[in-house]
Scaffold this motif. Structure first.
Motif, short mmCIF file in Angstrom:
data_model
loop_
_atom_site.label_atom_id
_atom_site.label_comp_id
_atom_site.label_asym_id
_atom_site.label_seq_id
_atom_site.Cartn_x
_atom_site.Cartn_y
_atom_site.Cartn_z
N GLU A 22 27.43 57.59 100.35
CA GLU A 22 28.18 58.78 99.95
C GLU A 22 29.54 58.82 100.66
OE1 GLU A 22 25.85 62.28 100.51
OE2 GLU A 22 24.57 61.87 98.78
N LEU A 23 29.55 58.49 101.94
CA LEU A 23 30.80 58.46 102.69
C LEU A 23 31.75 57.40 102.13
CD1 LEU A 23 29.50 58.83 106.36
CD2 LEU A 23 30.88 60.49 105.09
N CYS A 24 31.21 56.24 101.79
CA CYS A 24 32.05 55.15 101.25
C CYS A 24 32.70 55.57 99.95
CB CYS A 24 31.20 53.90 101.04
SG CYS A 24 30.67 53.09 102.57
N ALA A 25 31.93 56.17 99.05
CA ALA A 25 32.48 56.61 97.77
C ALA A 25 33.53 57.69 97.98
CB ALA A 25 31.36 57.10 96.85
N GLY A 26 33.22 58.67 98.82
CA GLY A 26 34.17 59.74 99.07
C GLY A 26 35.45 59.26 99.70
N ALA A 27 35.36 58.25 100.56
CA ALA A 27 36.54 57.72 101.24
C ALA A 27 37.53 57.10 100.26
CB ALA A 27 36.13 56.69 102.28
N THR A 50 16.83 54.21 105.53
CA THR A 50 17.13 54.44 104.12
C THR A 50 17.96 55.71 103.95
OG1 THR A 50 15.13 53.29 103.39
CG2 THR A 50 16.12 54.82 101.83
N ARG A 51 17.61 56.76 104.71
CA ARG A 51 18.40 58.00 104.66
C ARG A 51 19.81 57.76 105.18
NH1 ARG A 51 13.50 60.40 106.67
NH2 ARG A 51 14.40 60.49 108.76
N VAL A 52 19.92 57.02 106.29
CA VAL A 52 21.24 56.75 106.86
C VAL A 52 22.09 55.94 105.88
CG1 VAL A 52 22.48 55.56 108.72
CG2 VAL A 52 20.42 56.88 109.24
N ALA A 53 21.48 54.93 105.26
CA ALA A 53 22.23 54.09 104.31
C ALA A 53 22.70 54.92 103.12
CB ALA A 53 21.36 52.93 103.84
N GLY A 54 21.85 55.80 102.62
CA GLY A 54 22.25 56.66 101.52
C GLY A 54 23.43 57.55 101.89
N ALA A 55 23.40 58.10 103.09
CA ALA A 55 24.51 58.93 103.55
C ALA A 55 25.79 58.10 103.68
CB ALA A 55 24.16 59.58 104.88
N LEU A 56 25.67 56.86 104.15
CA LEU A 56 26.84 55.99 104.26
C LEU A 56 27.43 55.66 102.89
CD1 LEU A 56 25.78 53.50 107.08
CD2 LEU A 56 27.70 55.09 107.14
#
Length: 237
Positions: A75-80, A67-73
């Protein structure tokens, strides 16, 4: 639990293949919302096998980490795509998700696959990102690469495979393509191959309104969708 013969994933795409040659143990979110109607569908209580008492603790720890990893991903997707990193993560404060332990039995157990039968038929995942810990094999994961067709998925020991799902692709206005994939049937040259995969399907809050990115950033003008009905349509197929 899902025994062999329960699912045929390619039917989401309108196919008519024989049932998938796999069996699954599935777990969902640990904390219900408190709304009986919502919880009955999206947050039912998990059932743990008494025969494996250590499984609950191990799965809980794994899903908490994923769940933590997915949340971080997210954030990366939105920032990208030039959005605020919290854009998608703010839609996942009480998310739905599913964790599967998939077993792909050997041919010595399943018998010879029927024509068009797979361990998992061709499909895309339905949510945002899927985190996959897998074993490589002769009858393993393939991805449909645009312009190249079906290709064995790269495998790096110790690394997760990440799929983009339909809901994330929708949010991007189909700028990003949901990763179409399949798991090959057991192969005649490896009849005793027995594989296991850990699959964490991450979504958003059941009532999250997903507003797609508009062109030109999004490739296609799409209407907003609500997470739960969007997923339900695919799950029912």
């Amino acid at each position: 639990m899902a025994a062999p013969g329960v699912e045929a994933n390619d039917r989401v795409e309108g196919g008519d293949s024989p049932p998938d040659l796999k069996e699954s143990f599935a777990v969902g979110p640990f904390a219900p919302t408190g709304d009986p109607d919502v919880d009955a569908v999206w947050f039912p209580p998990n059932v743990w096998p008494e025969q494996v008492p250590a499984l609950r603790e191990a799965v809980t720890a794994y899903c908490t980490a994923m769940t933590r990893v997915a949340g971080a991903l997210l954030e990366l997707c939105a920032g990208a795509l030039g959005q605020e990193p919290s854009t998608l993560r703010d839609l996942a404060t009480h998310p739905t998700w599913t964790f599967n332990i998939n077993r792909y039995p050997p041919m010595t157990e399943t018998g010879t696959p029927l024509p068009g039968q797979f361990r998992i038929g061709p499909h895309t995942d339905f949510g945002t990102v899927t985190l996959l810990e897998r074993e490589p094999g002769a009858g393993g994961l393939q991805v449909d690469v645009e312009g190249h067709g079906w290709t064995d998925a790269p495998y790096t020991p110790g690394a997760l495979t990440v799929n983009v799902g339909d809901l994330l692709a929708h949010w991007t206005g189909h700028r990003w393509r949901a990763g179409r994939h399949r798991v090959l049937p057991p192969q005649t040259h490896a009849p005793t191959e027995d594989l296991v995969s850990l699959v964490f399907f991450f979504e958003l809050d059941h009532d999250a309104v997903v507003t797609p990115l508009a062109p030109p950033l999004g490739r296609t003008a799409l209407e907003p969708v609500v997470s739960a009905p969007f997923l339900r349509e695919r799950l029912d197929a």
